[in-house]
Enzyme design. Structure first.
Site, mmCIF file in Angstrom:
data_model
loop_
_atom_site.group_PDB
_atom_site.id
_atom_site.type_symbol
_atom_site.label_atom_id
_atom_site.label_comp_id
_atom_site.label_asym_id
_atom_site.label_seq_id
_atom_site.Cartn_x
_atom_site.Cartn_y
_atom_site.Cartn_z
ATOM 1 N N ASP A 38 -21.053 -21.894 5.524
ATOM 2 C CA ASP A 38 -21.867 -22.038 4.329
ATOM 3 C C ASP A 38 -21.302 -23.161 3.472
ATOM 4 O O ASP A 38 -20.099 -23.248 3.251
ATOM 5 C CB ASP A 38 -21.861 -20.720 3.552
ATOM 6 C CG ASP A 38 -22.864 -20.706 2.421
ATOM 7 O OD1 ASP A 38 -23.809 -21.513 2.448
ATOM 8 O OD2 ASP A 38 -22.700 -19.888 1.504
ATOM 9 N N CYS A 70 -31.275 -20.652 6.487
ATOM 10 C CA CYS A 70 -29.871 -20.325 6.219
ATOM 11 C C CYS A 70 -29.926 -19.150 5.242
ATOM 12 O O CYS A 70 -31.003 -18.603 4.998
ATOM 13 C CB CYS A 70 -29.097 -21.531 5.691
ATOM 14 S SG CYS A 70 -29.759 -22.300 4.206
#
Length: 136
Positions: A38, A70
């Site tokens: 991330d 995501c």
């Protein structure tokens, strides 16, 4: 957590849907799973796999929309879409602005630096009969 709604990014003959995590009901619509950290730029192998997928998908199904996700749809997914736009000939600054027009808050400073330094090989830059970018 308040997540942004999915947005479609269309550039010439390329269509993408940027979204957050899929639900169990929509998970089967995604054909690949390429996790990376991330807030980080994608590893080289994921970039290669992503661009190869796009070449295949857009060749087999012209005009299709490729969904990419995501966790929040603000970092990793927009970076992959930006890479596709850059590979099609768009300048990185224009790709970032183009995506941010529809996906406010997309990209962090590390991802922006990665896109600035990214050197495309024009793997998605082909012109169709109308002079539009297309995948061959």
């Amino acid at each position: 957590m308040n997540r942004p709604a999915p947005v479609e990014i269309t550039y010439e003959n390329l269509r993408f849907l940027i979204t957050h995590n899929p639900t169990n009901a929509t998970l089967s619509k995604f054909i690949e799973d390429w996790p990376f950290d991330d807030g980080a730029p994608p590893p080289g192998q994921i970039v290669e796999d992503w661009l190869n997928l796009l070449k295949t998908k857009f060749r087999e199904e012209p005009g299709c929309c490729v969904a990419v996700h995501c966790v929040a749809g603000l970092g990793r997914a927009p970076v992959l879409v930006a890479l596709a736009l850059i590979e099609c000939g768009m300048k990185y600054e224009d790709a970032v602005q183009f995506i941010r027009q529809k996906r406010r808050g997309a990209f962090n400073s590390k991802q922006l630096l990665y896109l600035e330094k990214y050197r495309p090989k024009m793997r998605l830059r082909f012109k169709d009969a109308n002079g539009h970018c297309c995948v061959q």
